[in-house]
Motif scaffolding. Structure first.
Motif, PDB file in Angstrom:
ATOM      1  N   GLY A   1      47.815  78.208  29.260  1.00  0.00           N
ATOM      2  CA  GLY A   1      47.624  78.139  27.805  1.00  0.00           C
ATOM      3  C   GLY A   1      47.070  76.826  27.295  1.00  0.00           C
ATOM      4  O   GLY A   1      46.059  76.327  27.784  1.00  0.00           O
ATOM      5  N   THR A   2      47.788  76.265  26.344  1.00  0.00           N
ATOM      6  CA  THR A   2      47.318  75.089  25.596  1.00  0.00           C
ATOM      7  C   THR A   2      47.027  73.881  26.479  1.00  0.00           C
ATOM      8  O   THR A   2      46.109  73.112  26.212  1.00  0.00           O
ATOM      9  CB  THR A   2      48.405  74.678  24.574  1.00  0.00           C
ATOM     10  N   GLY A   3      47.863  73.658  27.453  1.00  0.00           N
ATOM     11  CA  GLY A   3      47.603  72.570  28.385  1.00  0.00           C
ATOM     12  C   GLY A   3      48.002  71.189  27.888  1.00  0.00           C
ATOM     13  O   GLY A   3      47.462  70.183  28.356  1.00  0.00           O
TER      14      GLY A   3
ATOM     15  N   LEU B   1      58.814  69.937  23.471  1.00  0.00           N
ATOM     16  CA  LEU B   1      57.521  69.611  24.098  1.00  0.00           C
ATOM     17  C   LEU B   1      57.299  68.093  24.145  1.00  0.00           C
ATOM     18  O   LEU B   1      56.792  67.560  25.145  1.00  0.00           O
ATOM     19  CB  LEU B   1      56.381  70.311  23.347  1.00  0.00           C
TER      20      LEU B   1
ATOM     21  N   HIS C   1      60.262  73.485  32.790  1.00  0.00           N
ATOM     22  CA  HIS C   1      60.777  74.658  32.075  1.00  0.00           C
ATOM     23  C   HIS C   1      61.483  74.190  30.801  1.00  0.00           C
ATOM     24  O   HIS C   1      62.260  73.234  30.833  1.00  0.00           O
ATOM     25  CB  HIS C   1      61.767  75.416  32.983  1.00  0.00           C
ATOM     26  N   PRO C   2      61.207  74.875  29.675  1.00  0.00           N
ATOM     27  CA  PRO C   2      61.767  74.399  28.405  1.00  0.00           C
ATOM     28  C   PRO C   2      63.192  74.864  28.115  1.00  0.00           C
ATOM     29  O   PRO C   2      63.461  75.487  27.097  1.00  0.00           O
ATOM     30  CB  PRO C   2      60.773  74.950  27.375  1.00  0.00           C
TER      31      PRO C   2
HETATM   32  C1  GRF Z   1      55.806  74.293  27.797  1.00  0.00           C
HETATM   33  O1  GRF Z   1      56.865  74.351  26.888  1.00  0.00           O
HETATM   34  C2  GRF Z   1      56.299  74.579  29.178  1.00  0.00           C
HETATM   35  O2  GRF Z   1      57.538  74.056  29.443  1.00  0.00           O
HETATM   36  C3  GRF Z   1      56.371  76.075  29.133  1.00  0.00           C
HETATM   37  O3  GRF Z   1      55.201  76.461  28.455  1.00  0.00           O
HETATM   38  C4  GRF Z   1      54.817  75.428  27.565  1.00  0.00           C
HETATM   39  C5  GRF Z   1      53.422  75.067  27.906  1.00  0.00           C
HETATM   40  O4  GRF Z   1      52.866  74.166  27.034  1.00  0.00           O
HETATM   41  N1  GRF Z   1      56.544  76.628  30.449  1.00  0.00           N
HETATM   42  P1  GRF Z   1      51.489  73.457  27.350  1.00  0.00           P
HETATM   43  O5  GRF Z   1      50.498  74.550  27.773  1.00  0.00           O
HETATM   44  O6  GRF Z   1      51.700  72.447  28.423  1.00  0.00           O
HETATM   45  O7  GRF Z   1      51.059  72.850  26.034  1.00  0.00           O
END
Ligand code: GRF
Length: 193
Positions: free
Chosen positions: A17-19, A175, A113-114
């Motif tokens: 995703g966003t990265g 994050l 992992h969040p």
């Molecule tokens: C983060 O919260 C990560 O822990 C979870 O997905 C999100 C990804 O965010 N697994 P990003 O793509 O690094 O902005």
């Protein structure tokens, strides 16, 4: 576990995703004392926003759609080996890697992992933590094993859940901590004292 001496670990970051974690890891890797060098970005989603960082930082990227997971994993393993990758950082990567893939890079795959693992493995962590009226949540960096979000924990950071937090506000707060925690965990593992 201090794994190496002089050379930086050739690292591949897997995203979906966003990265933002990818961007943060790239910045970390560019620091002189960082133990990693990011050589490859792998994505299961050709539209992942985070792929922009490939061009920006001149890092090779490849995407695989995982429709045929076995075949794609085989190709990825080959590609990683060709590039002498010795560390894989999963950063918001939404596919579950097979036992065979993990076996090929045993002890060399990390994930962020969040949540405060072992609590809230899997998806929708923030929603579930708020629903259960938890006082704290947070994030965890851990080794990846074939059991989902269950490998040995390297570091965790606690984040207080405010009464007014929603899954969105909580995810933003967490994050910010993820961006601090991932480099810290990598340094803990791989930097000589
Ligand atoms: C983060 O919260 C990560 O822990 C979870 O997905 C999100 C990804 O965010 N697994 P990003 O793509 O690094 O902005």
């Amino acid at each position: 576990m201090k794994l190496f001496g002089l050379h930086k670990l050739k690292t591949a970051v897997f995203i979906s995703g966003t990265g933002s974690n990818l961007k943060n890891l790239i910045k970390f890797s560019l620091q002189r004392k960082s133990p990693i060098l990011i050589k490859l970005i792998i994505s299961d989603n050709k539209n992942a926003k985070g792929l922009v960082f490939s061009k920006k930082y001149k890092i090779q990227k490849k995407t695989y759609n995982f429709i045929n997971k076995r075949k794609d994993e085989k190709k990825i393993i080959k590609f990683l080996r060709k590039n002498n990758i010795n560390l894989i950082c999963l950063a918001g990567f939404m596919k579950i890697l097979s036992k065979n893939f993990i076996k090929n890079f045993k002890g060399k795959i990390l994930n962020i992992h969040p949540s405060l693992l072992p609590k809230y493995k899997g998806l929708n962590t923030h929603f579930r933590a708020i629903k259960n009226k938890e006082k704290f949540s947070g994030c965890t960096v851990h080794f990846v094993t074939s059991k989902l979000d269950s490998g040995k924990i390297i570091l965790q950071k606690r984040v207080k859940i405010a009464k007014k937090d929603t899954p969105i506000t909580l995810s933003k707060k967490i994050l910010v901590q993820e961006h601090l925690l991932y480099p810290k965990a990598i340094s803990k593992l791989f930097t000589n004292p």
